[in-house]
Design an enzyme around this catalytic site. Structure first.
Site, PDB file in Angstrom:
ATOM      1  N   CYS A   1      14.768 -30.216 -16.874  1.00 41.92           N
ATOM      2  CA  CYS A   1      14.367 -30.963 -15.670  1.00 41.92           C
ATOM      3  C   CYS A   1      12.914 -31.448 -15.776  1.00 41.92           C
ATOM      4  CB  CYS A   1      14.623 -30.121 -14.421  1.00 41.92           C
ATOM      5  SG  CYS A   1      14.527 -31.091 -12.908  1.00 41.92           S
TER       6      CYS A   1
ATOM      7  N   ASP B   1      13.877   3.229 -11.201  1.00 41.01           N
ATOM      8  CA  ASP B   1      12.813   2.796 -12.098  1.00 41.01           C
ATOM      9  C   ASP B   1      11.948   3.956 -12.593  1.00 41.01           C
ATOM     10  OD1 ASP B   1      13.909   0.446 -11.288  1.00 41.01           O
ATOM     11  OD2 ASP B   1      12.322  -0.015  -9.850  1.00 41.01           O
ATOM     12  N   SER B   2      11.452   4.765 -11.651  1.00 40.84           N
ATOM     13  CA  SER B   2      10.573   5.850 -12.104  1.00 40.84           C
ATOM     14  C   SER B   2      11.383   6.877 -12.903  1.00 40.84           C
ATOM     15  CB  SER B   2       9.844   6.509 -10.936  1.00 40.84           C
ATOM     16  OG  SER B   2      10.722   7.226 -10.110  1.00 40.84           O
TER      17      SER B   2
ATOM     18  N   GLU C   1      20.741 -23.397 -16.486  1.00 44.37           N
ATOM     19  CA  GLU C   1      20.585 -21.982 -16.129  1.00 44.37           C
ATOM     20  C   GLU C   1      21.365 -21.589 -14.871  1.00 44.37           C
ATOM     21  OE1 GLU C   1      18.397 -24.328 -15.859  1.00 44.37           O
ATOM     22  OE2 GLU C   1      16.922 -24.031 -14.265  1.00 44.37           O
TER      23      GLU C   1
ATOM     24  N   SER D   1       9.831   9.383  -8.223  1.00 40.04           N
ATOM     25  CA  SER D   1      10.335   9.283  -6.852  1.00 40.04           C
ATOM     26  C   SER D   1      11.820   9.615  -6.780  1.00 40.04           C
ATOM     27  CB  SER D   1      10.128   7.862  -6.339  1.00 40.04           C
ATOM     28  OG  SER D   1      11.055   6.989  -6.966  1.00 40.04           O
ATOM     29  N   GLY D   2      12.466   9.620  -7.943  1.00 34.81           N
ATOM     30  CA  GLY D   2      13.912   9.842  -7.935  1.00 34.81           C
ATOM     31  C   GLY D   2      14.676   8.527  -7.918  1.00 34.81           C
ATOM     32  N   GLY D   3      13.979   7.417  -7.714  1.00 41.80           N
ATOM     33  CA  GLY D   3      14.618   6.100  -7.777  1.00 41.80           C
ATOM     34  C   GLY D   3      14.896   5.709  -9.227  1.00 41.80           C
TER      35      GLY D   3
ATOM     36  N   HIS E   1      20.244 -28.625 -14.918  1.00 41.48           N
ATOM     37  CA  HIS E   1      19.840 -27.214 -14.996  1.00 41.48           C
ATOM     38  C   HIS E   1      20.937 -26.358 -15.627  1.00 41.48           C
ATOM     39  CE1 HIS E   1      16.095 -27.332 -12.602  1.00 41.48           C
ATOM     40  NE2 HIS E   1      16.650 -28.427 -12.115  1.00 41.48           N
TER      41      HIS E   1
END
Ligand code: XMP
Length: 511
Positions: free
Chosen positions: A80, A225-226, A169, A221-223, A167
């Site tokens: 584009c 990511d961490s 994508e 944190s238990g999430g 586009h």
């Protein structure tokens, strides 16, 4: 050396989508600002470069890459605005179209080039442009067109510069995935060396090299990511990593115990569990304002973490589970800070305060890649598929004053919500499903008795990235059963309502 594709962002809202398309093909990529220095590009030595779209106009703006980029001998794909900027800089012509072209558009391939290998001669593409390439630069050929746009794709095969006005994508462009595959494999010569196995090996080597034998701290944190961050770093440096889990008293039922079970017992991680519930609740006493709650919790977290870290002796590094979208969002190509809606709580501020260097092994990954990585590391699905949970925890779901009594009521409701969503097979499908305790009492009748108790709201949303969200159309039968169960089983709640607002204009959390 890892095969890399560079995505030059000209201010497109689709930069992350392009990155996803590249990575789906097992090729690593990075999104960088459009004006990246060519010297830096040479250092990275990418296999190919992609120019994104942009809301700008080439003939009005200065949003252009450094011109040396065309002399590096690295294949380029312009999308584009990316195509228009190529035409403009290489002395073609870009003009304003009489009619904007927007949405699904049939496109015809005029030359059967490598970029279109395996793609039918006519297909539907997705267009969104007001400018168009009126004249191609010298050396370019027209390779596709639409009814409205004569030059819908062009190529200079000698210089290996390719460009499409549509586009590829977005999913509306059929065969867009194949087009990326062709660019990566047939034009850039990638072999697809980016797999979870290779990623783990490399990350471990990187972490070891960055930590240089020093001590690393991590706020667990238990999430997702961490947690993935912790397990990955532990695999790299073992006992040199210490995780600190701060129980702020604002967690869900049994959360603290569960985190300890998984990480201390199963993964044998060096884990310090700090029960700071009382401290947090004391600070939150009498506080009603959501922003003040968030600030207090953020500051208190830093204090507790710092005090705990001091007890452990000297550490040089702090690890964080920062993800790629956070890194990209913080450097918008066109600048301009976005309005702060809520103060998000994370460990921001800690590294400077404690003079710690940062280790962020997930900073080039998207959420679903982090999940795959976690599974590859042998982590339980229960953690990998956990729905997002805000840093200030249940404090932003107990509307009004946060007290132990109200938290306990909400914890019980939340437990029932999670069980019901899992049982209905909705837990993974929904972005989030949770309850909010309202500062409203209402009259009810139970048996022959009049009750005067709290109302709870159920909040269930679908979302891709939390930037926007829609309220989930959970079947009435499931809502009915859950509402019954909550009112019957949780003492202190006699009314349940369902939140039918979307984001925007509402937000996902109530505070
Ligand atoms: P909102 O309420 O702004 O939330 O629509 C968007 C997403 O972010 C989560 N959230 C947080 N996450 N720290 C976090 O790590 C926070 O302070 C925080 N506040 C909201 C929210 O649960 C949703 O997924």
């Amino acid at each position: 050396m890892q095969e890399t594709i560079l995505i030059l962002n000209f201010g497109s809202q689709y930069d992350q989508l392009i990155a996803r398309r590249v990575r789906e093909n097992n090729v690593f990529c990075r999104v960088v600002p459009y004006n990246i220095n060519p010297r830096k590009i040479r250092e990275i030595s990418p296999k190919g470069i992609i120019f994104t779209g942009s809301p700008a106009s080439t003939y009005k703006s200065n949003i252009k890459p450094k011109s040396e980029i065309f002399d590096l001998g690295i294949p380029i794909l312009g999308i584009c605005y990316g195509m228009q900027v190529i035409a403009h800089m290489l002395k073609g012509k870009v003009s304003k179209a009489k009619k904007r072209e927007y949405g699904n558009t049939p496109v015809s391939i005029l030359r059967n080039e490598k970029l279109f290998a395996g793609i039918p001669k006519k297909f539907i593409c997705w267009m969104s442009h007001g400018d168009y390439v009126a004249k191609m630069p010298c050396g370019f050929e027209r390779i596709a067109s639409t009814g409205n746009t004569d030059i819908a794709a062009m190529a200079d095969k000698k210089r290996n510069i390719w460009a499409v006005q549509f586009h590829p994508e977005v999913i509306h462009t059929r065969h867009g995935k194949q087009l990326f595959r062709n660019f990566l494999y047939k034009i850039c010569g990638c072999s697809g060396d980016w797999t979870m196995g290779s990623l783990i090996k490399e990350s471990i080597a990187d972490i070891r090299a960055s930590a240089k034998g020093g001590r690393v701290l991590l706020g667990l944190s238990g999430g997702v990511d961490s947690s993935v961050c912790a397990v990955l770093i532990h695999k790299a440096i073992g006992k040199k990593l210490t995780c600190i889990f701060v129980d702020n008293g604002l967690l869900r039922k049994n959360e603290g115990k569960r985190v300890q079970d998984v990480f201390r017992r199963n993964f044998r991680l060096n884990l310090r569990y700090v029960n700071a519930s009382r401290r947090f609740l004391k600070k939150l006493k009498g506080v009603l304002d959501p922003e003040r709650k968030r600030k207090i919790i953020g500051i208190e977290f830093i204090r507790v973490f710092e005090a705990e870290a001091k007890k452990l002796g000297k550490a040089e590094y702090l690890a964080q589970g920062t993800l790629y979208p956070d890194v990209i969002e913080s450097r918008s190509a066109l600048g301009g800070p976005s309005a702060r809606i809520k103060t998000h709580h994370n460990v921001g501020g800690l590294p400077e305060k404690m003079k710690l260097k940062l280790i962020e092994p997930l900073k080039y990954l998207f959420k679903d890649e982090v999940r795959k990585l976690g599974l590859e590391l042998g982590m339980p699905e229960e953690i990998i598929w956990r729905q997002p949970f805000p840093g200030p925890g249940l404090a932003v779901r107990v509307i009004g004053e946060v007290t132990k009594e109200r938290l306990d009521i909400l914890r019980e409701v939340d437990r029932l919500v999670v069980i019901a969503m899992k049982k209905a097979g909705l837990y993974r499908k929904l972005w989030q499903s949770f309850a909010v305790l309202l500062p409203v009492k209402s009259v009810g009748v139970m048996g022959d008795e009049r009750t005067y108790e709290n109302a709870a709201a159920l909040r269930m949303v679908t979302s891709e990235d939390a930037m926007t969200a829609d309220w989930a159309r959970v079947p009435y039968t499931i809502l009915a059963e859950l509402s019954n169960q909550i009112i019957n089983e949780v003492k202190g709640v006699n009314r349940v309502v369902y939140d039918i607002s979307s984001k925007p204009p509402s937000t996902i959390e109530w505070e």
